[in-house]
Design an enzyme around this catalytic site. Structure first.
Site, PDB file in Angstrom:
ATOM      1  N   GLY A 318       0.833  -1.202   0.000  1.00  0.00           N
ATOM      2  CA  GLY A 318       0.000   0.000   0.000  1.00  0.00           C
ATOM      3  C   GLY A 318       0.861   1.242   0.000  1.00  0.00           C
ATOM      4  N   GLU A 319       0.409   2.288   0.680  1.00  0.00           N
ATOM      5  CA  GLU A 319       1.105   3.576   0.798  1.00  0.00           C
ATOM      6  C   GLU A 319       1.099   4.374  -0.493  1.00  0.00           C
ATOM      7  OE1 GLU A 319       4.448   2.029   4.067  1.00  0.00           O
ATOM      8  OE2 GLU A 319       5.094   3.026   2.215  1.00  0.00           O
TER       9      GLU A 319
END
Length: 353
Positions: A318-319
């Site tokens: 993610g991120e």
């Protein structure tokens, strides 16, 4: 539907077919066999349609990372405590996370947004404060949020991306942070794709077989308790979603309304993309899928959206990490279209006699 959301959806137009035709024509006279650069050609042509320019330009780039917490962590669906969310937000701000490293390499700014972190953050850090509440409700027991909060979260995403576009932005990537957020994302995927929960649910942060089965049961319970309407994006978001998922949907809608391409990250961003597409099907044409996550539901999301991943690197962080790689490749495709010589310019014979 509120004024900002309705106005944004109404502003999303079909892609510029004339610009796409001109881009395709130029691709065919560059010094290479036609189609030899594969999907790089396809990406550049769609970028032309999105920007309304025969030769699209990508210089200013940003990844917008939305952070929020989830009440469903009380059901023990993961391996990390909720305290990790604000700790990682601080890591983003300090430049120490994976997304920071990749963003520096590709020349993109990282915009961190507090959509609903449950813990406290220092008042003086570089985080855009759009917090709807201190985390969502426990979806296994009731709705994640009210309908008004769902709309607020989407509009927050629209406001954030509009502010970034006003600063100068040619392409944007979506990102997320939130302990427990694969659970609502799997719930959204199951409801909006029509697939069974066990097919769309993955191990998240590394669950054992026993933990995975428990997670599946929690998601099934959440859907049964809340009964979300698969055809109503606001209803799905409010009942089984997350504030950062709503924010991501808003980024997608806001960017599409302004003619800015959006590179969608992984599983959580995919959930936001499903919400955005439900509200404005036209927005799908402005999306690129940065990568294909190892979360099993991500492929199902991609198929539902009709998107092919730009890269497949077995990521599950993610991120905005996968989106950042997609931005790099999208920029590469635009630069090839703009900077590569044509047969005439290079004095190269186009076809054999």
């Amino acid at each position: 539907m509120s004024q900002l959301l309705a106005k944004t959806i109404a502003a999303i137009k079909p892609l510029d077919k004339t610009a796409m035709e001109k881009a395709a024509t130029r691709q065919d006279i560059l010094t290479k066999p036609q189609g030899a650069l594969g999907r790089l050609e396809e990406i550049s042509i769609r970028l032309a349609g999105i920007q309304g320019k025969a030769i699209p330009v990508i210089k200013t780039k940003a990844v917008i990372t939305m952070a929020g917490d989830h009440g469903v962590v009380a059901e023990k669906v993961g391996n990390y405590p909720q305290e990790v969310t604000p700790q990682m937000v601080l890591n983003f701000v300090r430049g120490g996370a994976a997304i920071n490293v990749i963003a520096r390499q590709i020349g993109a700014r990282v915009v961190v947004v507090n959509m609903g972190v449950a813990g406290d953050l220092p008042a003086d850090i570089r985080v855009v404060d759009k917090r709807v509440a201190r985390g969502t409700g426990n979806i296994a027991r009731g709705p994640a949020m009210t309908e008004a909060q769902a709309i607020q979260s989407i509009e927050a995403g629209i406001e954030v991306v509009n502010a970034e576009i006003d600063k100068g932005l040619d392409i944007v990537g979506t990102g997320d942070m939130g302990i427990g957020n694969t659970t609502p994302s799997a719930a959204i995927c199951a409801v909006m794709s029509g697939q069974s929960v066990d097919k769309v649910t993955g191990r998240g942060t590394g669950l054992s077989d026993e933990q995975l089965q428990h997670k599946i049961k929690v998601i099934e319970k959440a859907i049964a308790v809340n009964k979300p309407d698969a055809k109503n994006g606001i209803d799905v978001l409010s009942k089984i979603g997350g504030f950062e998922i709503g924010g991501i949907a808003g980024v997608i809608l806001g960017a599409a309304a302004r003619g800015v391409p959006v590179v969608v990250d992984g599983f959580i961003s995919g959930a936001g993309a499903l919400i955005a597409e439900a509200l404005a099907p036209q927005a799908r044409e402005y999306m690129f899928l940065g990568h294909l996550s190892v979360e099993p539901g991500h492929r199902i999301m991609a198929d539902k959206l009709g998107l092919k991943p730009i890269v497949t690197l077995d990521l599950r962080l993610g991120e905005g990490t996968g989106a950042a790689f997609g931005i790099f490749i999208a920029e590469t495709s635009a630069r090839i279209l703009a900077e590569m010589a044509t047969f005439g310019e290079a004095g190269v014979s186009e076809k054999a006699e």
